[in-house]
Design a protein around this motif. Structure first.
Motif, mmCIF file in Angstrom:
data_model
loop_
_atom_site.group_PDB
_atom_site.id
_atom_site.type_symbol
_atom_site.label_atom_id
_atom_site.label_comp_id
_atom_site.label_asym_id
_atom_site.label_seq_id
_atom_site.Cartn_x
_atom_site.Cartn_y
_atom_site.Cartn_z
ATOM 1 N N GLY A 70 8.932 -3.874 10.269
ATOM 2 C CA GLY A 70 9.200 -4.315 9.026
ATOM 3 C C GLY A 70 8.296 -3.558 7.986
ATOM 4 O O GLY A 70 8.297 -3.990 6.306
ATOM 5 N N ALA A 71 7.733 -2.244 8.148
ATOM 6 C CA ALA A 71 7.035 -1.755 7.061
ATOM 7 C C ALA A 71 7.832 -0.928 6.153
ATOM 8 O O ALA A 71 9.046 -0.709 6.494
ATOM 9 N N GLN A 110 -0.364 -6.382 4.663
ATOM 10 C CA GLN A 110 0.882 -6.992 5.043
ATOM 11 C C GLN A 110 0.775 -7.558 6.375
ATOM 12 O O GLN A 110 1.228 -8.781 6.668
ATOM 13 N N TRP A 111 0.138 -6.761 7.387
ATOM 14 C CA TRP A 111 -0.285 -7.592 8.745
ATOM 15 C C TRP A 111 -1.278 -6.604 9.295
ATOM 16 O O TRP A 111 -1.386 -5.299 8.799
ATOM 17 N N SER A 112 -1.986 -7.040 10.255
ATOM 18 C CA SER A 112 -2.811 -6.195 10.975
ATOM 19 C C SER A 112 -3.042 -6.225 12.414
ATOM 20 O O SER A 112 -2.658 -7.385 12.987
ATOM 21 N N ARG A 113 -3.115 -5.440 13.225
ATOM 22 C CA ARG A 113 -3.500 -5.435 14.747
ATOM 23 C C ARG A 113 -4.904 -5.089 14.966
ATOM 24 O O ARG A 113 -5.300 -3.871 14.499
ATOM 25 N N PRO A 114 -5.585 -5.803 15.756
ATOM 26 C CA PRO A 114 -7.038 -5.376 16.431
ATOM 27 C C PRO A 114 -6.762 -4.075 17.344
ATOM 28 O O PRO A 114 -5.736 -4.292 18.212
ATOM 29 N N SER A 115 -7.760 -3.285 17.362
ATOM 30 C CA SER A 115 -7.846 -2.329 18.704
ATOM 31 C C SER A 115 -9.071 -2.740 19.634
ATOM 32 O O SER A 115 -10.108 -2.993 18.976
ATOM 33 N N LYS A 125 -9.954 5.363 7.359
ATOM 34 C CA LYS A 125 -9.358 6.340 7.178
ATOM 35 C C LYS A 125 -7.640 5.992 7.097
ATOM 36 O O LYS A 125 -7.038 4.980 7.953
ATOM 37 N N PHE A 126 -6.979 6.520 6.224
ATOM 38 C CA PHE A 126 -5.511 6.403 6.317
ATOM 39 C C PHE A 126 -5.016 7.011 7.373
ATOM 40 O O PHE A 126 -5.163 8.251 7.515
ATOM 41 N N ILE A 127 -3.697 6.757 8.112
ATOM 42 C CA ILE A 127 -3.099 7.491 8.991
ATOM 43 C C ILE A 127 -1.676 7.065 8.717
ATOM 44 O O ILE A 127 -1.312 6.188 8.006
ATOM 45 N N GLY A 128 -0.835 7.897 9.480
ATOM 46 C CA GLY A 128 0.533 7.653 9.076
ATOM 47 C C GLY A 128 1.302 6.440 10.040
ATOM 48 O O GLY A 128 0.260 6.009 10.927
ATOM 49 N N LEU A 129 2.340 6.038 9.733
ATOM 50 C CA LEU A 129 2.799 5.050 10.224
ATOM 51 C C LEU A 129 3.343 5.339 11.806
ATOM 52 O O LEU A 129 4.003 6.420 11.888
ATOM 53 N N SER A 130 3.537 4.427 12.597
ATOM 54 C CA SER A 130 4.177 4.718 13.912
ATOM 55 C C SER A 130 5.664 4.185 13.900
ATOM 56 O O SER A 130 5.982 3.360 12.883
ATOM 57 N N SER A 131 6.465 4.531 14.799
ATOM 58 C CA SER A 131 7.931 4.084 14.713
ATOM 59 C C SER A 131 7.894 2.385 14.984
ATOM 60 O O SER A 131 8.987 1.649 14.395
ATOM 61 N N SER A 132 7.068 2.079 15.691
ATOM 62 C CA SER A 132 7.178 0.551 16.066
ATOM 63 C C SER A 132 6.677 -0.398 14.710
ATOM 64 O O SER A 132 7.155 -1.266 14.569
ATOM 65 N N ASP A 133 5.708 0.411 13.815
ATOM 66 C CA ASP A 133 5.386 -0.047 12.625
ATOM 67 C C ASP A 133 6.659 -0.350 11.586
ATOM 68 O O ASP A 133 6.754 -1.162 10.809
ATOM 69 N N LEU A 134 7.546 0.683 11.788
ATOM 70 C CA LEU A 134 8.761 0.680 10.912
ATOM 71 C C LEU A 134 9.781 -0.305 11.450
ATOM 72 O O LEU A 134 10.325 -1.126 10.742
ATOM 73 N N VAL A 135 9.784 -0.532 12.709
ATOM 74 C CA VAL A 135 10.751 -1.505 13.500
ATOM 75 C C VAL A 135 10.231 -2.926 12.909
ATOM 76 O O VAL A 135 10.972 -3.912 12.569
ATOM 77 N N PHE A 160 -11.614 -1.701 16.134
ATOM 78 C CA PHE A 160 -10.970 -1.244 14.778
ATOM 79 C C PHE A 160 -10.075 -2.240 14.601
ATOM 80 O O PHE A 160 -9.437 -2.926 15.366
ATOM 81 N N HIS A 161 -9.669 -2.626 13.253
ATOM 82 C CA HIS A 161 -8.606 -3.046 12.645
ATOM 83 C C HIS A 161 -7.778 -2.154 12.095
ATOM 84 O O HIS A 161 -8.254 -1.151 11.417
ATOM 85 N N LYS A 162 -6.240 -2.405 12.440
ATOM 86 C CA LYS A 162 -5.509 -1.368 11.786
ATOM 87 C C LYS A 162 -4.615 -1.928 11.168
ATOM 88 O O LYS A 162 -3.343 -2.526 11.504
ATOM 89 N N PRO A 163 -4.843 -2.454 9.820
ATOM 90 C CA PRO A 163 -3.595 -2.951 9.024
ATOM 91 C C PRO A 163 -2.551 -2.036 8.213
ATOM 92 O O PRO A 163 -3.184 -0.960 8.010
ATOM 93 N N ILE A 164 -1.474 -2.551 8.158
ATOM 94 C CA ILE A 164 -0.514 -2.107 7.346
ATOM 95 C C ILE A 164 -0.675 -2.536 5.911
ATOM 96 O O ILE A 164 -0.671 -3.729 5.641
ATOM 97 N N VAL A 165 -0.812 -1.602 4.905
ATOM 98 C CA VAL A 165 -1.077 -2.071 3.789
ATOM 99 C C VAL A 165 -0.004 -1.430 2.641
ATOM 100 O O VAL A 165 0.655 -0.526 2.926
ATOM 101 N N ARG A 166 0.182 -2.265 1.458
ATOM 102 C CA ARG A 166 0.903 -1.794 0.571
ATOM 103 C C ARG A 166 0.203 -1.949 -0.912
ATOM 104 O O ARG A 166 -0.547 -2.720 -1.072
ATOM 105 N N GLY A 167 0.540 -0.861 -1.800
ATOM 106 C CA GLY A 167 -0.151 -0.850 -2.908
ATOM 107 C C GLY A 167 -0.049 0.285 -3.536
ATOM 108 O O GLY A 167 -0.293 0.951 -4.473
#
Length: 104
Positions: free
Chosen positions: A45-46, A84-89, A33-43, A97-104
């Motif tokens: 480099g998203a 771009q990068w991923s964090r496991p939960s 599922k797509f979810i929104g970015l958090s402030s830490s994701d933006l810090v 879960f895996h929570k990757p930040i993706v671009r495309g």
């Protein structure tokens, strides 16, 4: 798996989209599922247009994949995204879960 991991996994199974992860010739089909970015994701480099995906980890574990790496691809509905990068939960010692930040 405890309640922490099982309920979100059930929700992803019911409401998530089919997603296909690829690294070279290796392929894993899972639900996510797509979810929104958090402030830490933006810090970290998203960029504008990047999105976060929550993916079930069980299919990756079954395929012997330890985690998602930079430049892996995820296809959703014919559109290809690049990790771009991923964090496991975790739930205890288990990756749920895996929570990757993706671009495309």
């Amino acid at each position: 798996m405890s309640m922490l991991g099982s309920l979100p996994a059930q929700l992803l199974q019911a409401f998530g989209a089919q997603m296909t992860w690829r690294r070279g010739a290796q392929t894993v089909v899972t639900r996510g599922k797509f979810i929104g970015l958090s402030s830490s994701d933006l810090v970290n480099g998203a960029q504008q247009g990047d999105v976060k995906i929550v993916l079930q980890a069980a299919p990756f574990t079954a395929a012997g994949v330890d985690g998602l790496l930079h430049l892996d691809t995820i296809e959703v509905g014919g559109r290809v995204y690049t990790v771009q990068w991923s964090r496991p939960s975790f739930d205890g010692d288990t990756v749920v879960f895996h929570k990757p930040i993706v671009r495309g």
